[in-house]
Design a protein around this motif. Structure first.
Motif, mmCIF file in Angstrom:
data_model
loop_
_atom_site.group_PDB
_atom_site.id
_atom_site.type_symbol
_atom_site.label_atom_id
_atom_site.label_comp_id
_atom_site.label_asym_id
_atom_site.label_seq_id
_atom_site.Cartn_x
_atom_site.Cartn_y
_atom_site.Cartn_z
ATOM 1 N N ARG A 287 0.818 -1.211 0.000
ATOM 2 C CA ARG A 287 0.000 0.000 0.000
ATOM 3 C C ARG A 287 0.856 1.267 0.000
ATOM 4 N NH1 ARG A 287 -3.613 0.010 5.048
ATOM 5 N NH2 ARG A 287 -1.534 0.208 5.958
ATOM 6 N N ASP A 288 0.503 2.213 -0.896
ATOM 7 C CA ASP A 288 1.164 3.526 -0.978
ATOM 8 C C ASP A 288 2.663 3.410 -1.255
ATOM 9 O OD1 ASP A 288 -1.270 4.762 -0.379
ATOM 10 O OD2 ASP A 288 -0.909 4.599 1.777
ATOM 11 N N SER A 289 3.052 2.447 -2.070
ATOM 12 C CA SER A 289 4.462 2.260 -2.409
ATOM 13 C C SER A 289 4.765 2.839 -3.784
ATOM 14 C CB SER A 289 4.810 0.769 -2.352
ATOM 15 O OG SER A 289 4.551 0.262 -1.061
ATOM 16 N N ASP A 301 7.379 7.327 -13.258
ATOM 17 C CA ASP A 301 7.160 7.018 -11.844
ATOM 18 C C ASP A 301 5.824 6.304 -11.686
ATOM 19 O OD1 ASP A 301 9.525 8.255 -10.972
ATOM 20 O OD2 ASP A 301 8.556 10.211 -10.843
ATOM 21 N N HIS A 302 5.781 5.337 -10.768
ATOM 22 C CA HIS A 302 4.532 4.608 -10.540
ATOM 23 C C HIS A 302 4.281 4.426 -9.048
ATOM 24 C CE1 HIS A 302 3.484 3.360 -14.651
ATOM 25 N NE2 HIS A 302 4.798 3.324 -14.855
ATOM 26 N N GLU A 309 0.637 -5.000 -9.526
ATOM 27 C CA GLU A 309 1.062 -3.713 -10.085
ATOM 28 C C GLU A 309 2.583 -3.581 -10.042
ATOM 29 O OE1 GLU A 309 -2.041 -0.275 -9.209
ATOM 30 O OE2 GLU A 309 -1.624 -1.450 -7.390
ATOM 31 N N PHE A 310 3.168 -4.018 -8.936
ATOM 32 C CA PHE A 310 4.624 -3.944 -8.812
ATOM 33 C C PHE A 310 5.287 -4.786 -9.899
ATOM 34 C CE2 PHE A 310 8.622 -5.719 -7.170
ATOM 35 C CZ PHE A 310 9.325 -4.539 -6.949
ATOM 36 N N ASP A 311 4.857 -6.015 -10.062
ATOM 37 C CA ASP A 311 5.463 -6.898 -11.064
ATOM 38 C C ASP A 311 5.269 -6.361 -12.481
ATOM 39 O OD1 ASP A 311 6.245 -8.611 -9.065
ATOM 40 O OD2 ASP A 311 4.566 -10.001 -9.311
ATOM 41 N N LYS A 312 4.188 -5.657 -12.714
ATOM 42 C CA LYS A 312 3.891 -5.128 -14.044
ATOM 43 C C LYS A 312 4.858 -4.016 -14.434
ATOM 44 C CE LYS A 312 0.204 -2.866 -16.711
ATOM 45 N NZ LYS A 312 -1.209 -2.379 -16.680
ATOM 46 N N TYR A 313 5.200 -3.145 -13.488
ATOM 47 C CA TYR A 313 5.982 -1.949 -13.825
ATOM 48 C C TYR A 313 7.458 -2.019 -13.409
ATOM 49 C CZ TYR A 313 1.531 0.255 -14.934
ATOM 50 O OH TYR A 313 0.310 0.556 -15.490
ATOM 51 N N PHE A 314 7.837 -2.989 -12.616
ATOM 52 C CA PHE A 314 9.218 -3.078 -12.133
ATOM 53 C C PHE A 314 10.057 -3.830 -13.153
ATOM 54 C CE2 PHE A 314 12.607 -4.946 -9.417
ATOM 55 C CZ PHE A 314 13.105 -3.769 -8.865
ATOM 56 N N ASP A 315 11.090 -3.183 -13.716
ATOM 57 C CA ASP A 315 11.914 -3.746 -14.772
ATOM 58 C C ASP A 315 13.158 -4.402 -14.160
ATOM 59 O OD1 ASP A 315 13.634 -4.229 -16.957
ATOM 60 O OD2 ASP A 315 12.715 -2.604 -18.105
ATOM 61 N N VAL A 316 13.121 -5.705 -14.012
ATOM 62 C CA VAL A 316 14.191 -6.432 -13.321
ATOM 63 C C VAL A 316 15.529 -6.281 -14.042
ATOM 64 C CG1 VAL A 316 15.016 -8.708 -12.617
ATOM 65 C CG2 VAL A 316 12.622 -8.087 -12.249
ATOM 66 N N GLU A 317 15.553 -6.433 -15.362
ATOM 67 C CA GLU A 317 16.812 -6.348 -16.097
ATOM 68 C C GLU A 317 17.400 -4.942 -16.053
ATOM 69 O OE1 GLU A 317 18.885 -8.645 -17.388
ATOM 70 O OE2 GLU A 317 17.498 -9.959 -16.295
ATOM 71 N N LYS A 318 16.555 -3.944 -16.123
ATOM 72 C CA LYS A 318 17.032 -2.566 -16.002
ATOM 73 C C LYS A 318 17.677 -2.343 -14.629
ATOM 74 C CE LYS A 318 14.463 0.846 -17.589
ATOM 75 N NZ LYS A 318 13.394 1.886 -17.685
ATOM 76 N N VAL A 319 17.029 -2.889 -13.600
ATOM 77 C CA VAL A 319 17.548 -2.764 -12.232
ATOM 78 C C VAL A 319 18.892 -3.470 -12.093
ATOM 79 C CG1 VAL A 319 17.144 -3.387 -9.822
ATOM 80 C CG2 VAL A 319 15.268 -2.492 -11.213
ATOM 81 N N LYS A 320 18.996 -4.674 -12.613
ATOM 82 C CA LYS A 320 20.252 -5.423 -12.514
ATOM 83 C C LYS A 320 21.404 -4.670 -13.178
ATOM 84 C CE LYS A 320 18.461 -10.147 -12.113
ATOM 85 N NZ LYS A 320 18.391 -11.498 -12.752
ATOM 86 N N ASN A 321 21.136 -4.066 -14.330
ATOM 87 C CA ASN A 321 22.182 -3.297 -15.006
ATOM 88 C C ASN A 321 22.555 -2.055 -14.206
ATOM 89 O OD1 ASN A 321 22.460 -5.028 -17.241
ATOM 90 N ND2 ASN A 321 20.718 -4.068 -18.291
ATOM 91 N N LEU A 322 21.539 -1.349 -13.726
ATOM 92 C CA LEU A 322 21.783 -0.122 -12.974
ATOM 93 C C LEU A 322 22.511 -0.396 -11.654
ATOM 94 C CD1 LEU A 322 21.188 2.933 -13.183
ATOM 95 C CD2 LEU A 322 19.108 2.514 -11.865
ATOM 96 N N TYR A 323 22.212 -1.536 -11.053
ATOM 97 C CA TYR A 323 22.812 -1.903 -9.767
ATOM 98 C C TYR A 323 24.136 -2.654 -9.933
ATOM 99 C CZ TYR A 323 18.461 -0.787 -7.234
ATOM 100 O OH TYR A 323 17.358 -0.136 -6.675
ATOM 101 N N HIS A 324 24.623 -2.758 -11.153
ATOM 102 C CA HIS A 324 25.918 -3.422 -11.459
ATOM 103 C C HIS A 324 25.886 -4.907 -11.111
ATOM 104 C CE1 HIS A 324 28.280 0.177 -12.540
ATOM 105 N NE2 HIS A 324 27.458 0.796 -11.706
ATOM 106 N N LEU A 325 24.733 -5.525 -11.216
ATOM 107 C CA LEU A 325 24.646 -6.952 -10.943
ATOM 108 C C LEU A 325 24.984 -7.785 -12.170
ATOM 109 C CD1 LEU A 325 21.382 -6.949 -8.783
ATOM 110 C CD2 LEU A 325 23.733 -7.152 -7.986
ATOM 111 N N ASN A 326 25.057 -7.156 -13.340
ATOM 112 C CA ASN A 326 25.426 -7.859 -14.575
ATOM 113 C C ASN A 326 26.853 -7.556 -15.007
ATOM 114 O OD1 ASN A 326 22.953 -9.174 -14.907
ATOM 115 N ND2 ASN A 326 22.051 -7.447 -15.997
#
Length: 327
Positions: A287-289, A301-302, A309-326
């Motif tokens: 709620r309210d996240s 922004d969402h 809703e979270f799974d729909k808009y959260f881009d896992v691959e984009k996050v991994k690249n941005l967080y240097h996990l790849n």
């Protein structure tokens, strides 16, 4: 008569000598205690995990620390102020605890500490549903070995990078509190490294808004990754069906740990998975996240209030690249 007087005089002298010896010994013992315990401000003692339960499919743990604070009474006696609590870092693959006996906050230490002072890190490696205790790391010695005459002013967060867990340390020369350098203690190799890729980076995060957790008996640290809960508040929650976890939580010095690194791509899932064990089934942790535009599938922004809703808009691959996990 003279022999009798002389006999009593000898006894009196012996008695006075014994009293003097006892008094001198007591004085020397008090002096020893004063020298040993005076001059400390930070003391957590040391602790070991003696019981635990891995929960939420490996995303969290319930642990009980057997704390040895045997010196606390004497330290409080000989020091006007003694801090006994310290925020511990969280990790995705380790449970960590700072152990301290220091004259001042590390950022205010400007000369080598006494031999009986210490600052160590306890490590428990998460291996499936088991914990493996690793030898503690001497933070004072490790930093000094990396750079002679240096000390860590602060411990930072734990980052994932190329398959390792890296604990940020802010080190400086003993005599200079302004000249700080960020380095990383590799928890796997137990060595200090410099990692330029994540040295100065600031990550955008999805945020979860916790509300009214205290109404459910939950008392968390400032980041919410460690929390304690009153056993009586867990009736009709999912964790109440886990007898081993409940037995641990009934003990003093027990806590719940969310296993996550600063740049874990699934931190939201880890938080929700663990907290949901301790809250009523109808409590909505989403709620309210918010998802920031840097982490969303469409660059916007969402706000979201459900896992769907979270799974729909959260881009896992984009996050991994941005967080240097790849990398």
């Amino acid at each position: 008569m003279k022999k009798t007087n002389k006999k009593w005089l000898n006894r009196l002298l012996l008695f006075v000598s014994v009293l003097g010896l006892i008094g001198g010994s007591l004085f020397l013992y008090q002096w020893y205690l004063s020298e040993k315990y005076t001059g400390y401000q930070y003391y957590t003692g040391k602790a070991k995990i003696d019981s635990y339960q891995i929960i939420a499919d490996g995303k969290g743990a319930v642990v009980h620390w057997d704390v040895d604070q045997s010196e606390e009474t004497e330290l409080r006696k000989y020091n006007k102020q003694l801090f006994t609590e310290w925020r511990n870092p969280t990790s995705q693959n380790y449970i960590l605890r700072d152990n301290m006996k220091l004259p001042k906050h590390p950022s205010a230490i400007y000369e080598p500490v006494r031999r009986d002072a210490y600052w160590t890190l306890s490590l428990y490696k998460v291996e499936g549903d088991r914990l493996k205790e690793d030898p503690e790391i001497d933070l004072l010695a490790t930093v000094d070995e990396y750079k002679k005459g240096y000390i860590a002013s602060y411990i930072g967060l734990v980052y994932s990078y190329k398959g390792n867990d890296l604990l940020a340390l802010y080190i400086r020369p003993l005599e200079n509190h302004e000249k700080k350098k960020k380095v990383f203690l590799n928890l796997q190799t137990r060595k200090i490294e410099e990692v330029k890729a994540i040295e100065n980076i600031q990550f955008p995060y999805s945020t979860i808004k916790f509300s009214n957790l205290s109404d459910f008996g939950i008392k968390s640290d400032v980041f919410g990754f460690y929390f304690a809960i009153k056993p009586g508040e867990m009736v009709d929650t999912p964790i109440s069906k886990d007898k081993n976890a409940m037995n641990i939580l009934e003990k003093e010095n027990s806590q719940v740990v969310i296993l996550t690194n600063e740049n874990s791509f699934d931190t939201v899932d880890r938080i929700v998975s663990v907290y949901s064990k301790f809250l009523p089934n109808d409590y909505n942790l989403y709620r309210d996240s918010k998802i920031p535009k840097e982490l969303s599938t469409d660059g916007q922004d969402h706000a979201f209030s459900s896992k769907e809703e979270f799974d729909k808009y959260f881009d896992v691959e984009k996050v991994k690249n941005l967080y240097h996990l790849n990398d």
